[in-house]
Design a protein around this motif. Structure first.
Motif, PDB file in Angstrom:
ATOM      1  N   PRO A  57     -22.899 -31.802  42.686  1.00 56.02           N
ATOM      2  CA  PRO A  57     -23.469 -32.763  41.739  1.00 56.02           C
ATOM      3  C   PRO A  57     -24.575 -33.579  42.402  1.00 56.02           C
ATOM      4  O   PRO A  57     -24.538 -33.818  43.619  1.00 56.02           O
ATOM      5  CB  PRO A  57     -22.258 -33.649  41.370  1.00 56.02           C
ATOM      6  CG  PRO A  57     -21.267 -33.457  42.459  1.00 56.02           C
ATOM      7  CD  PRO A  57     -21.496 -32.088  43.022  1.00 56.02           C
ATOM      8  N   SER A  58     -25.552 -33.984  41.611  1.00 54.00           N
ATOM      9  CA  SER A  58     -26.676 -34.825  42.078  1.00 54.00           C
ATOM     10  C   SER A  58     -27.517 -34.153  43.154  1.00 54.00           C
ATOM     11  O   SER A  58     -28.139 -34.846  43.963  1.00 54.00           O
ATOM     12  CB  SER A  58     -26.190 -36.167  42.649  1.00 54.00           C
ATOM     13  OG  SER A  58     -25.375 -36.801  41.763  1.00 54.00           O
ATOM     14  N   ALA A  59     -27.530 -32.824  43.204  1.00 52.91           N
ATOM     15  CA  ALA A  59     -28.349 -32.156  44.220  1.00 52.91           C
ATOM     16  C   ALA A  59     -29.319 -31.196  43.548  1.00 52.91           C
ATOM     17  O   ALA A  59     -29.011 -30.644  42.495  1.00 52.91           O
ATOM     18  CB  ALA A  59     -27.454 -31.389  45.193  1.00 52.91           C
ATOM     19  N   ASP A  60     -30.477 -31.030  44.150  1.00 54.49           N
ATOM     20  CA  ASP A  60     -31.450 -30.078  43.617  1.00 54.49           C
ATOM     21  C   ASP A  60     -32.166 -29.391  44.778  1.00 54.49           C
ATOM     22  O   ASP A  60     -32.425 -30.007  45.808  1.00 54.49           O
ATOM     23  CB  ASP A  60     -32.475 -30.801  42.741  1.00 54.49           C
ATOM     24  CG  ASP A  60     -33.300 -29.821  41.926  1.00 54.49           C
ATOM     25  OD1 ASP A  60     -32.832 -28.688  41.686  1.00 54.49           O
ATOM     26  OD2 ASP A  60     -34.422 -30.186  41.529  1.00 54.49           O
ATOM     27  N   LEU A  61     -32.491 -28.123  44.597  1.00 53.67           N
ATOM     28  CA  LEU A  61     -33.143 -27.355  45.659  1.00 53.67           C
ATOM     29  C   LEU A  61     -34.640 -27.630  45.686  1.00 53.67           C
ATOM     30  O   LEU A  61     -35.234 -27.945  44.649  1.00 53.67           O
ATOM     31  CB  LEU A  61     -32.946 -25.853  45.413  1.00 53.67           C
ATOM     32  CG  LEU A  61     -31.518 -25.338  45.372  1.00 53.67           C
ATOM     33  CD1 LEU A  61     -31.514 -23.852  45.028  1.00 53.67           C
ATOM     34  CD2 LEU A  61     -30.831 -25.576  46.710  1.00 53.67           C
ATOM     35  N   PRO A  62     -35.270 -27.432  46.840  1.00 53.35           N
ATOM     36  CA  PRO A  62     -36.732 -27.471  46.890  1.00 53.35           C
ATOM     37  C   PRO A  62     -37.312 -26.098  46.551  1.00 53.35           C
ATOM     38  O   PRO A  62     -36.587 -25.099  46.544  1.00 53.35           O
ATOM     39  CB  PRO A  62     -37.005 -27.778  48.371  1.00 53.35           C
ATOM     40  CG  PRO A  62     -35.869 -27.093  49.080  1.00 53.35           C
ATOM     41  CD  PRO A  62     -34.663 -27.177  48.165  1.00 53.35           C
ATOM     42  N   THR A  63     -38.614 -26.055  46.301  1.00 49.68           N
ATOM     43  CA  THR A  63     -39.340 -24.786  46.317  1.00 49.68           C
ATOM     44  C   THR A  63     -40.116 -24.753  47.636  1.00 49.68           C
ATOM     45  O   THR A  63     -40.344 -25.808  48.258  1.00 49.68           O
ATOM     46  CB  THR A  63     -40.364 -24.689  45.162  1.00 49.68           C
ATOM     47  OG1 THR A  63     -41.349 -25.718  45.352  1.00 49.68           O
ATOM     48  CG2 THR A  63     -39.704 -24.850  43.803  1.00 49.68           C
ATOM     49  N   PHE A  64     -40.544 -23.572  48.040  1.00 52.15           N
ATOM     50  CA  PHE A  64     -41.337 -23.480  49.273  1.00 52.15           C
ATOM     51  C   PHE A  64     -42.636 -24.278  49.111  1.00 52.15           C
ATOM     52  O   PHE A  64     -43.077 -24.971  50.031  1.00 52.15           O
ATOM     53  CB  PHE A  64     -41.619 -22.008  49.609  1.00 52.15           C
ATOM     54  CG  PHE A  64     -42.464 -21.840  50.836  1.00 52.15           C
ATOM     55  CD1 PHE A  64     -42.080 -22.393  52.054  1.00 52.15           C
ATOM     56  CD2 PHE A  64     -43.659 -21.125  50.784  1.00 52.15           C
ATOM     57  CE1 PHE A  64     -42.866 -22.250  53.192  1.00 52.15           C
ATOM     58  CE2 PHE A  64     -44.439 -20.973  51.925  1.00 52.15           C
ATOM     59  CZ  PHE A  64     -44.048 -21.546  53.122  1.00 52.15           C
ATOM     60  N   GLU A  65     -43.226 -24.207  47.915  1.00 50.24           N
ATOM     61  CA  GLU A  65     -44.489 -24.921  47.669  1.00 50.24           C
ATOM     62  C   GLU A  65     -44.297 -26.427  47.865  1.00 50.24           C
ATOM     63  O   GLU A  65     -45.165 -27.119  48.402  1.00 50.24           O
ATOM     64  CB  GLU A  65     -45.001 -24.655  46.241  1.00 50.24           C
ATOM     65  CG  GLU A  65     -45.499 -23.250  45.989  1.00 50.24           C
ATOM     66  CD  GLU A  65     -44.366 -22.206  45.854  1.00 50.24           C
ATOM     67  OE1 GLU A  65     -43.173 -22.589  45.725  1.00 50.24           O
ATOM     68  OE2 GLU A  65     -44.675 -21.000  45.896  1.00 50.24           O
ATOM     69  N   GLU A  66     -43.154 -26.935  47.415  1.00 50.78           N
ATOM     70  CA  GLU A  66     -42.903 -28.382  47.582  1.00 50.78           C
ATOM     71  C   GLU A  66     -42.798 -28.745  49.064  1.00 50.78           C
ATOM     72  O   GLU A  66     -43.248 -29.809  49.489  1.00 50.78           O
ATOM     73  CB  GLU A  66     -41.619 -28.786  46.841  1.00 50.78           C
ATOM     74  CG  GLU A  66     -41.800 -28.847  45.337  1.00 50.78           C
ATOM     75  CD  GLU A  66     -40.479 -28.903  44.568  1.00 50.78           C
ATOM     76  OE1 GLU A  66     -40.521 -29.180  43.355  1.00 50.78           O
ATOM     77  OE2 GLU A  66     -39.404 -28.649  45.157  1.00 50.78           O
ATOM     78  N   ILE A  67     -42.209 -27.837  49.837  1.00 54.39           N
ATOM     79  CA  ILE A  67     -42.097 -28.107  51.274  1.00 54.39           C
ATOM     80  C   ILE A  67     -43.489 -28.106  51.903  1.00 54.39           C
ATOM     81  O   ILE A  67     -43.832 -28.992  52.695  1.00 54.39           O
ATOM     82  CB  ILE A  67     -41.159 -27.074  51.953  1.00 54.39           C
ATOM     83  CG1 ILE A  67     -39.734 -27.258  51.440  1.00 54.39           C
ATOM     84  CG2 ILE A  67     -41.213 -27.207  53.476  1.00 54.39           C
ATOM     85  CD1 ILE A  67     -38.733 -26.232  51.948  1.00 54.39           C
ATOM     86  N   VAL A  68     -44.311 -27.133  51.518  1.00 55.60           N
ATOM     87  CA  VAL A  68     -45.670 -27.064  52.069  1.00 55.60           C
ATOM     88  C   VAL A  68     -46.446 -28.339  51.719  1.00 55.60           C
ATOM     89  O   VAL A  68     -47.064 -28.976  52.582  1.00 55.60           O
ATOM     90  CB  VAL A  68     -46.405 -25.810  51.547  1.00 55.60           C
ATOM     91  CG1 VAL A  68     -47.882 -25.834  51.918  1.00 55.60           C
ATOM     92  CG2 VAL A  68     -45.746 -24.548  52.096  1.00 55.60           C
ATOM     93  N   LYS A  69     -46.363 -28.757  50.429  1.00 55.48           N
ATOM     94  CA  LYS A  69     -47.109 -29.958  50.017  1.00 55.48           C
ATOM     95  C   LYS A  69     -46.610 -31.200  50.750  1.00 55.48           C
ATOM     96  O   LYS A  69     -47.393 -32.049  51.156  1.00 55.48           O
ATOM     97  CB  LYS A  69     -46.919 -30.188  48.508  1.00 55.48           C
ATOM     98  CG  LYS A  69     -47.836 -29.349  47.656  1.00 55.48           C
ATOM     99  CD  LYS A  69     -47.733 -29.770  46.202  1.00 55.48           C
ATOM    100  CE  LYS A  69     -48.432 -28.734  45.341  1.00 55.48           C
ATOM    101  NZ  LYS A  69     -47.975 -28.717  43.963  1.00 55.48           N
ATOM    102  N   SER A  70     -45.303 -31.303  50.914  1.00 53.65           N
ATOM    103  CA  SER A  70     -44.775 -32.546  51.483  1.00 53.65           C
ATOM    104  C   SER A  70     -44.904 -32.604  53.009  1.00 53.65           C
ATOM    105  O   SER A  70     -44.712 -33.662  53.594  1.00 53.65           O
ATOM    106  CB  SER A  70     -43.342 -32.789  51.034  1.00 53.65           C
ATOM    107  OG  SER A  70     -42.557 -31.665  51.311  1.00 53.65           O
ATOM    108  N   THR A  71     -45.244 -31.482  53.641  1.00 58.23           N
ATOM    109  CA  THR A  71     -45.457 -31.529  55.098  1.00 58.23           C
ATOM    110  C   THR A  71     -46.935 -31.745  55.436  1.00 58.23           C
ATOM    111  O   THR A  71     -47.278 -31.896  56.609  1.00 58.23           O
ATOM    112  CB  THR A  71     -45.001 -30.210  55.786  1.00 58.23           C
ATOM    113  OG1 THR A  71     -45.607 -29.106  55.127  1.00 58.23           O
ATOM    114  CG2 THR A  71     -43.506 -30.056  55.774  1.00 58.23           C
TER     115      THR A  71
END
Ligand SMILES: C[S@@+](CC[C@H](N)C(=O)[O-])C[C@H]1O[C@@H](n2cnc3c(N)ncnc32)[C@H](O)[C@@H]1O
Length: 297
Positions: free
Chosen positions: A201-215
């Motif tokens: 509950p209360s958890a959501d996965l990242p996408t690879f694109e989100e990881i790239v953008k946030s780094t």
């Protein structure tokens, strides 16, 4: 817990719901290092023992994060402490700090009495290091950081906050090794209601694109692999172990919880086989003023 973490997923109650079901239950189907994340198999389709594959996974991350004798190491989401043990006893780290939100994991790792280890019941957003780390590792925790209620923009801001802290906590030559499940061909809107409501509950996965953008501007991704079939195989091992000890599991946690875990393990294995979800292992090098502006680059 202070207020810094209260706006983020991975709340203490959501973690307790999943991890505090009882160590005795997890011990029935995990390997004896109590590693609860995707292993690293010599061949994802056949051969090898689960315990060896879990130790291989830990060593992969210790290598990627350059953990060696004398290192100051942080493990964000340390679980029941297998990586901390290898960091302290095999690599002879000078100090290994582990963060978890699970009371059961905190009690267990504290009782191990590891030399130079410090386990804390602490959200990463509340962490204040005493000194810079040479190495940061996070395996299987990133999946808990965002919640299904976060907008896409909020998710990226939250992940960027995580990466900014890690960058600031590392020495300029430090390294971050990260392992996380990520959306593959499945979109966020297609995520399983069963997994979202009854397992994490209360958890959501990242996408690879989100990881790239946030780094961006914080870390250089020096390597990334999608080991989704390694996770399918790990889940199949766990499901087999649980099937063998089903009676004991029912005695410990009841029929409903046992069936829920059987369904979760089987459904997740199918998701990895089909590529709906992936398993990313990333090695990251911090972007610091020192080499970002180095004329040689
Ligand atoms: C799937 S377990 C993985 C444990 C361990 N790394 C392993 O591979 O066995 C996820 C871990 O992340 C921790 N965790 C999740 N969200 C967290 C947060 N926001 N801050 C610190 N730890 C967190 C949980 O308490 C748990 O120890």
């Amino acid at each position: 817990m202070s207020t810094a973490a209260t706006n983020y997923g991975g709340s203490a109650s959501a973690i307790a719901y999943h991890y505090d079901v009882g160590r005795a239950f997890y011990a029935l189907w995990l390997d004896d290092t109590l590693s609860y994340s995707c292993a690293l198999w010599p061949d994802a389709s056949a051969g090898g023992e689960l315990r060896d594959a879990q130790l291989a996974k830990i060593r992969l991350h210790l290598d990627a994060a350059h953990v060696q004798e004398g290192s100051n190491v942080l493990d964000i989401g340390c679980g029941w402490g297998a990586l901390l043990q290898l960091a302290c006893l095999e690599r002879r780290a000078a100090r290994a700090t582990g963060l978890t939100l699970s009371h059961d994991q905190f009690d267990y790792v504290s009782a191990l009495g590891l030399p130079h280890a410090d386990v804390r019941l602490e959200h990463w957003a509340d962490h204040e290091p005493e000194a810079r780390y040479d190495s940061i590792v996070s395996v299987g925790a990133f999946e808990h950081f965002a919640s299904p209620e976060d907008s896409d923009t909020q998710k990226i801001a939250l992940y960027a906050d995580f990466f900014r802290r890690c960058r600031d906590w590392l020495t300029p030559d430090g390294r971050l090794s990260l392992q996380t499940i990520a959306y593959g061909t499945m979109k966020r809107s297609e995520a399983s209601a069963f997994i979202n409501n009854e397992i994490f509950p209360s958890a959501d996965l990242p996408t690879f694109e989100e990881i790239v953008k946030s780094t961006q501007d914080l870390f250089e991704i020096t390597s990334v692999v999608n080991h989704r079939l390694h996770y399918a195989r790990t889940l199949e091992c766990w499901a087999r172990n649980l099937a063998k000890r089903r009676e004991q599991a029912v005695q410990l946690v009841g029929e409903a919880v046992t069936s829920r875990y059987e369904r979760y393990l089987k459904q997740s294995a199918i998701g990895f086989h089909m590529g709906k979800i992936g398993l990313l292992r990333l090695a990251l090098r911090p972007i610091t003023g020192r080499w970002k502006h180095d004329a040689r680059w």
